[in-house]
Design an enzyme around this catalytic site. Structure first.
Site, PDB file in Angstrom:
ATOM      1  N   ASN A 123       3.606   2.185   2.379  1.00 30.55           N
ATOM      2  CA  ASN A 123       3.214   3.289   1.652  1.00 30.55           C
ATOM      3  C   ASN A 123       1.834   3.441   0.692  1.00 30.55           C
ATOM      4  O   ASN A 123       1.605   2.470   0.114  1.00 30.55           O
ATOM      5  CB  ASN A 123       4.263   3.726   0.586  1.00 30.55           C
ATOM      6  CG  ASN A 123       5.232   4.765   1.116  1.00 30.55           C
ATOM      7  OD1 ASN A 123       4.769   5.555   1.982  1.00 30.55           O
ATOM      8  ND2 ASN A 123       6.382   4.694   0.718  1.00 30.55           N
ATOM      9  N   CYS A 124       1.158   4.339   1.088  1.00 33.60           N
ATOM     10  CA  CYS A 124       0.005   4.566   0.036  1.00 33.60           C
ATOM     11  C   CYS A 124       0.121   6.301  -0.532  1.00 33.60           C
ATOM     12  O   CYS A 124      -0.399   6.785  -0.618  1.00 33.60           O
ATOM     13  CB  CYS A 124      -1.307   4.728   0.919  1.00 33.60           C
ATOM     14  SG  CYS A 124      -1.537   3.216   1.872  1.00 33.60           S
ATOM     15  N   VAL A 125       1.495   6.070  -1.089  1.00 31.57           N
ATOM     16  CA  VAL A 125       1.704   7.388  -1.759  1.00 31.57           C
ATOM     17  C   VAL A 125       1.220   7.084  -3.289  1.00 31.57           C
ATOM     18  O   VAL A 125       0.978   5.764  -3.814  1.00 31.57           O
ATOM     19  CB  VAL A 125       3.345   7.444  -1.922  1.00 31.57           C
ATOM     20  CG1 VAL A 125       3.596   8.945  -2.495  1.00 31.57           C
ATOM     21  CG2 VAL A 125       3.843   7.582  -0.520  1.00 31.57           C
ATOM     22  N   GLN A 170      -4.426   5.878  -2.649  1.00 35.14           N
ATOM     23  CA  GLN A 170      -3.383   6.022  -3.515  1.00 35.14           C
ATOM     24  C   GLN A 170      -2.924   4.522  -3.945  1.00 35.14           C
ATOM     25  O   GLN A 170      -1.390   4.401  -4.307  1.00 35.14           O
ATOM     26  CB  GLN A 170      -2.137   6.721  -2.406  1.00 35.14           C
ATOM     27  CG  GLN A 170      -2.812   8.125  -2.495  1.00 35.14           C
ATOM     28  CD  GLN A 170      -1.616   9.270  -2.452  1.00 35.14           C
ATOM     29  OE1 GLN A 170      -0.346   8.841  -1.930  1.00 35.14           O
ATOM     30  NE2 GLN A 170      -1.874  10.482  -2.622  1.00 35.14           N
TER      31      GLN A 170
END
Lengths: 349, 428
Positions: B241-243, B112
């Site tokens: 985050n790796c959204v 992501q």
């Protein structure tokens, strides 16, 4: 450039055959314009021409839909049109439904652009606005004066393959297709402005109207799970090692169906996840964590369940549209039923 | 709580022997930065590169973006509880190297990470095509697990940003913005006739590489609480985050939270902006129920008349967004929600995974599934070999000529849900 060839569809009333008492007349085709077609032709200013008009009684169409569709398609084909127009139907319910139905049929079968026009509350608008361009009109034939130019203008644009702008600009009923646009202000400013208007009780326009949310009622319980054939379905992205069908890590356009007949346990050598929405370490290490084949094999042996279905279905739920998800399930649910599956365990992540 | 934000406008960035700011140019010592980042034993190598607006440069896979800020006066330091002592921040004076961003990138950890194009059609979608980017391509040591690599890269970014920011310590800012929030009772007395407005700030905390930190605390482990808005400007909230790249709030987004800015802009005029309620987006139903109950409870406790609720991520957090909205509205408090959409590549699908009629005021950052063609770029900072795999990419996204066909989901910050951009979506 050659003149754009158009076939026009109208009902018995607009053809001057008669009202309700003549609504059962069968479909017929006539060369050239009939009724409102003249007003449309005038607006085309020589760029396009109605080469034929199909006339059909509203009752006949709606009571013999399949037959009527076939007959009318045959008539249309003969004229080899570039574009198909139906209506305007204004607020005539059965006429609106007929216009929508035949437009969709022509679009799907002949693969040419189609357009119809009607009042926004016509039941035909609700049924077909998602799939068709429906130019919005007033609620009675008295609105023909404005409806004909609007419909003609839109039809020309469509036939020429020009870009169709927003519904508010082009005058068609919003189809609910979401497209990205750039607005004047950044989102945070729009949010603050919207809140202030809402607080003041003034008008505000939401940028996304909430859809009807599709809740699924649970099925009745399995009577005897020890005899049931159980299948595994997951949106957690478990796939055979190497992701042979290249299921996307997000926004999946496909699902996979894989044989687990030979597996009692999914291991780091055999399976992994394609899902891009979570740390894959633990799912890759032991895919049973997402797709519990090992536990179901145990239950199978212990006689708790009848049997585990030999195929599992999988996709990545991550960012995958509701439309795609519904489409996948509609397809493989049929296969599951055909294969005699009684119950499905659906795992997500 | 009163904070002066001194903006030092930076118009160029160059490598030099000393890290300093002179006449609007930021000079950075590459070796110094490399040495500092390599102090972390998890990092095998790091490459520093510069990317400027208009260049034919593509940065990918982008992990985080950070704005260099330094505390000049007042207690605490930037990124409290992580890079500085856990002392409460948000008062005194902070200097900002305005126009500069630290960008961390490197091979993917969780599919992501994103793409930043410095020119061309992709540049329109990301705010970071307009910043002068000091980029760090970070390579982990062999065998490092994804989450360990994420943590190492995250810390490297903060270290680099704080180090660079020090160059602005003694520089006279080009402009000084003043933000102040008084204690609740004083604030109400000051503007008795204005509607009291709060900001419900949802933080991405789904876990497994989806984490946000508040004063160093993993936000999945918090219950909703109250912050002064200015604490956010000093790095109280940071991203782990790796959204999906398009709607993850990078640390830069948090530091520059535009909803807070724009609420301040109307404070004392049309509204009384009394504070920020932070809440999380956990995956268990009980957590969702607890956090949304508490969020609504705090809104009521503060006596709010209205609230803006912002989301981070999509899908699962859509349920948190709708729960928050519904429960706050049920208490008679008016809401506007800020989200983005996953309406499918054709835009025909339902945009959110949850919906409620109470959510009648929605601001959207656009449809993340819309497909874009990004032309090849002359220079790549990072690497292209993950393009097909990152969220929004698909089999064949990367073409032999180096162009990329993918969903705008791949572009860092494209559909940001803090309302950072002008992009939106409408029904056709």
């Amino acid at each position: 450039m050659n003149k754009i060839r158009i076939v026009h569809y109208i009902n018995q009333f607009f053809a001057g055959i008669g009202g309700e008492e003549k609504a059962d007349v069968r479909a017929e085709s006539r060369e050239g314009v009939v009724g409102p077609g003249a007003a449309l032709n005038a607006q085309f200013k020589g760029e396009a021409e109605i080469v034929a008009t199909i006339i059909c009684g509203d009752s006949y169409f709606n009571e013999n839909v399949e037959e009527a569709k076939t007959e009318i398609l045959e008539m249309i084909k003969k004229y080899n049109p570039d574009l198909f127009i139906a209506g305007p139907a204004f607020n005539a319910g059965r006429y609106g439904v007929a216009c929508g139905t035949i437009c969709k049929e022509v679009k799907d079968t002949l693969n040419i652009p189609v357009v119809t026009a009607m009042y926004i509350e016509n039941p035909g608008a609700d049924m077909y606005k998602k799939e068709l361009y429906i130019v919005e009109t007033g609620n009675s034939a008295a609105g023909m004066k404005t409806a004909a130019p609007a419909l003609a203008k839109f039809a020309l644009k469509l036939a020429k393959g020009e870009e169709i702008g927003a519904p508010s600009v082009e005058g068609y009923i919003p189809r609910g297709i979401r497209k990205n646009i750039f607005r004047e202000e950044r989102g945070s400013k729009r949010a603050v402005d919207m809140l202030i208007n809402k607080l003041k009780g003034e008008e505000f326009v939401t940028e996304y109207a909430m859809p009807y949310f599709d809740n699924v009622a649970p099925n009745s319980a399995i009577k005897d799970i020890s005899k049931a054939k159980v299948a595994l379905v997951t949106s957690g992205g478990i796939v055979p090692k190497g992701n042979p069908d290249h299921i996307e890590s997000s926004s999946a356009s496909k699902y996979g169906k894989y044989d687990i007949a030979g597996y009692n346990d999914l291991t780091v050598e055999t399976h992994e996840t394609a899902h891009g929405g979570y740390d894959p370490v633990y799912a890759n290490d032991d895919s049973d964590r997402v797709l519990p084949v090992d536990v179901l094999r145990d239950l199978e042996k212990e006689g708790v369940i009848g049997e585990l279905h030999r195929y599992f279905y999988t996709t990545t739920g991550n960012g995958t549209s509701v439309g795609n998800s519904k489409g996948f399930a509609a397809k493989f649910a049929k296969e599951l039923v055909t294969d005699g599956v009684d119950a499905v365990i659906l795992t997500s992540t | 709580m009163r904070l002066e934000l001194g903006r030092i406008k930076i118009t160029d960035v160059q490598f030099a022997d000393t890290t300093k700011v002179e006449k609007g140019t930021l000079y950075v010592n590459e070796q110094e930065l490399v040495n500092m980042i390599l102090e972390d034993e998890h990092i095998k190598s790091v490459k520093v590169d510069l990317a400027k607006p208009g260049e034919e440069t593509r940065i990918t896979p982008v992990k985080d973006v950070i704005e260099p800020r330094v505390k000049v006066d007042g207690q605490g330091g930037i990124f409290p509880g992580v890079m500085n002592k856990v002392t409460t921040v948000g008062t005194g004076r902070t200097h900002v190297l305005s126009g500069v961003a630290v960008v961390t990138c490197g091979k993917i950890v969780g599919f992501q990470e994103g793409i930043i194009d410095m020119s061309g059609p992709g540049a329109e979608f990301t705010p970071f095509s307009k910043t002068l980017n000091v980029c760090f391509v970070i390579e982990p040591i062999e065998g490092l697990k994804q989450h360990e690599y994420e943590a190492a890269a995250r810390m490297a970014g903060f270290k680099a940003a704080n180090f660079i920011a020090k160059a602005g310590l003694d520089v006279l800012p080009d402009e000084v913005e003043i933000y102040e929030t008084k204690p609740l009772l004083e604030s109400i007395l000051e503007y008795p006739n204005l509607p009291k407005v709060g900001y419900v700030y949802m933080l991405q905390t789904q876990g497994l590489l989806h984490d946000t930190y508040v004063y160093g605390v993993d936000a999945k482990k918090i219950v909703p609480t109250i912050l002064y808005p200015t604490e956010v400007f000093d790095g109280a909230i940071l991203s782990g985050n790796c959204v999906s790249a398009c709607d993850k709030n990078t640390t830069y987004h948090h530091q520059n939270n535009p909803i807070i800015h724009d609420l301040f802009a109307r404070h004392g005029k049309d509204i009384n902006f009394v504070g920020v309620i932070i809440t999380n987006e956990n995956v268990y139903l009980a957590d969702k129920e607890r956090s949304s109950d508490w969020t609504a409870k705090l809104c009521k406790f503060l006596g709010l008349d209205g609230a803006i609720v912002s989301q981070e991520g999509f899908g699962n957090p859509d349920t948190d967004l709708i729960m928050n909205c519904k429960k706050i509205e049920n208490l008679g408090i008016k809401t506007v929600i800020v989200t983005d959409e996953y309406a499918g590549r054709d835009g025909a699908s339902q945009s959110l995974a949850d919906a409620d009629a109470k959510a009648d005021a929605v601001v959207t950052g656009g449809n993340a599934n819309e497909v874009i063609l990004l032309p090849p770029m002359k220079k790549i900072i990072g690497m292209l070999n993950y393009t097909d795999k990152i969220a929004g990419g698909f089999d064949g996204s990367l073409r032999p000529d180096g162009s990329i066909e993918a969903e705008i989901q791949v572009i860092t910050g494209a559909t940001n849900e803090l309302g950072f951009n002008k992009m939106s979506a409408t029904s056709f």
